[in-house]
Design a protein around this motif. Structure first.
Motif, PDB file in Angstrom:
ATOM      1  N   ASP A   1       2.673  -8.656   8.925  1.00  0.00           N
ATOM      2  CA  ASP A   1       1.939  -7.441   8.613  1.00  0.00           C
ATOM      3  C   ASP A   1       0.630  -7.803   7.919  1.00  0.00           C
ATOM      4  O   ASP A   1       0.618  -8.511   6.914  1.00  0.00           O
TER       5      ASP A   1
ATOM      6  N   SER B   1      -3.784   5.655   2.255  1.00  0.00           N
ATOM      7  CA  SER B   1      -3.975   4.988   0.961  1.00  0.00           C
ATOM      8  C   SER B   1      -5.161   5.569   0.220  1.00  0.00           C
ATOM      9  O   SER B   1      -5.120   5.751  -1.000  1.00  0.00           O
TER      10      SER B   1
ATOM     11  N   ARG C   1      -2.901   3.586   7.745  1.00  0.00           N
ATOM     12  CA  ARG C   1      -2.571   3.203   6.369  1.00  0.00           C
ATOM     13  C   ARG C   1      -3.775   3.323   5.459  1.00  0.00           C
ATOM     14  O   ARG C   1      -3.652   3.731   4.298  1.00  0.00           O
TER      15      ARG C   1
ATOM     16  N   VAL D   1       1.604   3.305   2.213  1.00  0.00           N
ATOM     17  CA  VAL D   1       2.406   3.580   3.404  1.00  0.00           C
ATOM     18  C   VAL D   1       3.491   2.525   3.594  1.00  0.00           C
ATOM     19  O   VAL D   1       4.632   2.840   3.918  1.00  0.00           O
ATOM     20  N   GLY D   2       3.126   1.300   3.381  1.00  0.00           N
ATOM     21  CA  GLY D   2       4.106   0.233   3.547  1.00  0.00           C
ATOM     22  C   GLY D   2       4.240  -0.207   4.980  1.00  0.00           C
ATOM     23  O   GLY D   2       3.748   0.451   5.903  1.00  0.00           O
ATOM     24  N   PRO D   3       4.895  -1.335   5.178  1.00  0.00           N
ATOM     25  CA  PRO D   3       4.984  -1.904   6.521  1.00  0.00           C
ATOM     26  C   PRO D   3       6.014  -1.239   7.415  1.00  0.00           C
ATOM     27  O   PRO D   3       6.092  -1.558   8.597  1.00  0.00           O
TER      28      PRO D   3
ATOM     29  N   ARG E   1       7.324  -9.104  10.381  1.00  0.00           N
ATOM     30  CA  ARG E   1       8.054  -7.977  10.971  1.00  0.00           C
ATOM     31  C   ARG E   1       8.527  -8.350  12.373  1.00  0.00           C
ATOM     32  O   ARG E   1       7.748  -8.862  13.176  1.00  0.00           O
TER      33      ARG E   1
ATOM     34  N   ASP F   1       0.848  -1.184   0.000  1.00  0.00           N
ATOM     35  CA  ASP F   1       0.000   0.000   0.000  1.00  0.00           C
ATOM     36  C   ASP F   1       0.888   1.241   0.000  1.00  0.00           C
ATOM     37  O   ASP F   1       2.117   1.148   0.024  1.00  0.00           O
TER      38      ASP F   1
END
Lengths: 143, 512
Positions: free
Chosen positions: B187, B460, B456, A33-35, B194, A31
């Protein structure tokens, strides 16, 4: 002094966390923003607050004497052994030992500690396993 | 009208034998947990969560059981405050100030029964407040988009610091630590692992129940071991209760106090970050300023007993409002209750009221029922609970530790989780020694994923534009409140907080 050490430790933690965040492999499908972004924000807050703690420490907490610290460490070791032995020795035996140990270290006389240990273990077994049907670790003896 | 019919539906749900029995069990266990120093509402509820799961209870019955424990603990805390001058849990601290002097004057029974009535009034009015306020809050919450939710979560963390700790840096640290722990695992949006360092067990993330039980219950065991506090605080003291019904004149004298402090306590409870402790604190302070003309507060004035008790019970009810309506808990115990809901796959928030009205209204009805049960338990049967105070902690704490282990093992059956729990226990002990509040840590692990997802999602939707976070008036308002809530205590509140915190050393970390 404790707060200063704690603050420095916190800053190191923040740096480590940030480095681990940079190391996250990005997926090709990401997306906008990213992880990585959220962990990096957290790392920044962690680092800033740790710096603030280190720069403006509060009054020293009352640390226990070395003997008391050893007491806690010993309890931790016993609990780890308990967790590892649970599937091996079975719930009732392992729990009786662990509970008896804790009762003893909290100042019970040996006899009382053994009684507390067995009582706790059997009591939990009856209530949680026999009445409520929770599956507990089974030992070689079946309980 | 709508509300009343909803409430009637709720009573239909709550009035089954199973639910009534659970409420009774919860009230009983809760009063015990509140009364025993060392077991407060948050760790009490925490160690019972696995019990609710293993009994295979659905969402409504689990919540009924656990909120009854919560309400019960609020009642129970006063018993040892009054009889022993040792607060049974954090919110009962202010009750010591006048309750213990009353007991010394030979009026322990009156103090206990009066505080029982005050608790009832506070909790009863707060439950009505919950009914009236929560649906209004839901209407506002329905206007929230992801950006507003992100701001709301930030607000919860920032205002939590203002009341839960004397040091904003430490509460910010605690919140970041919790949020950081929540990011461990795969994630949810992109599927990359992560912070797992190759450990397979961590791919699912840390189970917040493991974190809660470790931080709250096990760290308590370590504190007791550290002080080798194995005896019972009641040992060697004569506990005499005397008459167990308050004289009517005393009730009459305290009625205005109870009504005022119930309202005040409720409002304090609704504020994010504030909990029952703050409710009882400001209730007592306000009453003292308002009615203490002769300077009798602190010497055994009945109004000084009624005020904090009505206040903390009302705040307990108030704290349920943001938890149910927004999904943002305001205190340690409501955070634990949120964990229950999340584990049952129910997301609190505005949709809860439309999608699971049975849960909400069944819970509210159960709260009314539990409240009457607690009144009945706490006035005629108070003698039974005073005897429980005689159980020494060298017997109690091993039981607490073992029940924690059983519960976590019962849920997951994995040794790895037990080890993680021990780790959290040690961490909790260290943080408490350093006066770092634990509630933001818990809140962080609970809300971390939701907070990140909202962030997010918001960005997005707006094609990667970060300014979208402060794009709507509602979001700007929330951010403003958050910043004021964080900065204001640094500037003004030092004195008031120092006063509130002076008696709470390590206990303070688990405030409610």
């Amino acid at each position: 002094m404790s707060d200063r050490i704690f603050g420095v430790f916190g800053m190191l933690l923040a740096i480590g966390y940030a480095l681990a965040a940079f190391a996250i492999e990005e997926s090709f499908l990401s997306d906008a923003v990213g992880p990585k972004a959220f962990p990096l924000i957290i790392a920044a807050i962690l680092g800033l607050s740790s710096a603030a703690i280190a720069l403006r420490p509060e009054a020293e907490p009352e640390w226990p004497a070395l003997g008391r610290l050893a007491e806690i460490a010993a309890a931790v070791v016993v609990m780890i052994i308990y967790a590892e032995m649970l599937p091996v020795a079975g719930f009732v035996i392992a729990t009786a030992f662990a509970a008896a140990y804790l009762a003893w270290r909290l100042g019970s006389k040996p006899l009382e500690a053994v009684a507390t240990g067995i009582g706790t273990s059997v009591g939990i077994y009856v209530i949680f396993h026999l009445v409520l049907g929770l599956s507990l670790a089974r030992g070689p003896l079946g309980f | 009208m709508d509300t009343l019919s909803n409430l009637a539906d709720g009573f239909v749900i709550a009035l089954t034998w199973q639910n009534l029995l659970l409420a009774l069990l919860g009230c009983f266990l809760g009063t015990i947990m509140g009364a025993l120093p060392g077991l407060g509402p948050s760790n009490g509820v925490a160690i019972l969560i696995p019990l609710a799961f293993t009994m295979g209870l659905g969402a409504t019955p689990s919540l009924i059981l656990l909120t009854s424990v919560y309400y019960g603990a609020m009642y129970g805390g006063r018993i040892s405050s009054i009889l022993l001058n040792i607060p049974g849990d954090e919110p009962a601290m202010m009750t010591c100030l006048d309750g213990y002097p009353m007991a010394k004057k030979g009026m322990a029974g009156e103090a206990l029964s009066l505080s029982g009535v005050a608790s009832f009034v506070g909790a009863f009015l707060a439950t009505w407040g919950l009914i009236l306020l929560a649906p209004q809050l839901v209407k506002i919450a329905l206007l929230f988009g992801p950006a507003e939710y992100f701001a709301l979560f930030a607000l919860a963390f920032m205002t939590l610091g203002g009341v839960s700790s004397t040091n904003q840096a430490k509460s910010a640290f605690a919140a970041a630590l919790g949020l950081g722990l929540a990011t461990i695992g795969v994630d949810t949006q992109t599927g990359v692992p992560r912070f797992t360092f190759g450990e397979v067990h961590l791919y699912d993330g840390l189970d917040f129940l493991v974190a809660i039980v470790g931080l709250f219950a096990l760290s308590e065991v370590f504190i007791f071991l550290e002080h080798r506090h194995g005896g019972s605080d009641a040992q060697g003291r004569k506990i005499e209760i005397g008459r167990i019904y308050p004289p009517l004149s005393m009730l009459k004298q305290c009625t205005p106090t109870m009504l005022r402090t119930s309202v005040l306590g409720f409002l304090a409870g609704v504020l994010p970050g504030a909990g029952a402790s703050l409710g009882s604190f400001i209730s007592y302070s306000m009453e003292k300023r308002l009615v203490d003309k002769e300077g009798t507060f602190g010497t055994g004035d009945p109004r000084g007993v009624a005020a904090p008790e009505a206040g903390n019970n009302a705040a307990a009810g108030g704290a349920l409002v943001p938890m149910l309506a927004l999904g943002v808990p305001g205190s340690g115990t409501t955070a634990v209750l949120l964990a229950v809901l999340l584990s049952l796959n129910i997301t609190p928030g505005p949709l809860l009221f439309s999608q699971n009205p049975d849960v909400v209204w069944g819970l509210i009805a159960a709260l009314f029922i539990a409240n009457f049960m607690l009144l009945a338990m706490n006035i005629p049967m108070v003698g039974l609970f005073t005897r429980i105070l005689l159980v020494p902690s060298r017997i109690l704490m091993p039981i607490v530790a073992m029940v924690s282990f059983v519960g976590i093992y019962g849920i997951s059956g994995s040794t790895f989780d037990l080890l993680v729990m021990i780790g959290f226990g040690v961490m909790g002990w260290g943080l408490r020694k350093l006066d770092v509040p634990l509630v933001p840590v818990i809140l962080g692990t609970l809300l971390g994923n939701a907070m990140e997802n909202n962030l997010r999602r918001a960005i997005s939707i707006d094609n990667g534009n970060w300014w979208t976070l402060i794009d709507s008036p509602l979001a700007i308002a929330l951010w403003t409140i958050a910043i004021i809530g964080f900065v204001l205590p640094i500037i003004v509140n030092r004195k008031a907080k120092a006063k509130m915190h002076q008696k709470r050393d390590e206990e303070g970390a688990i405030s409610d």
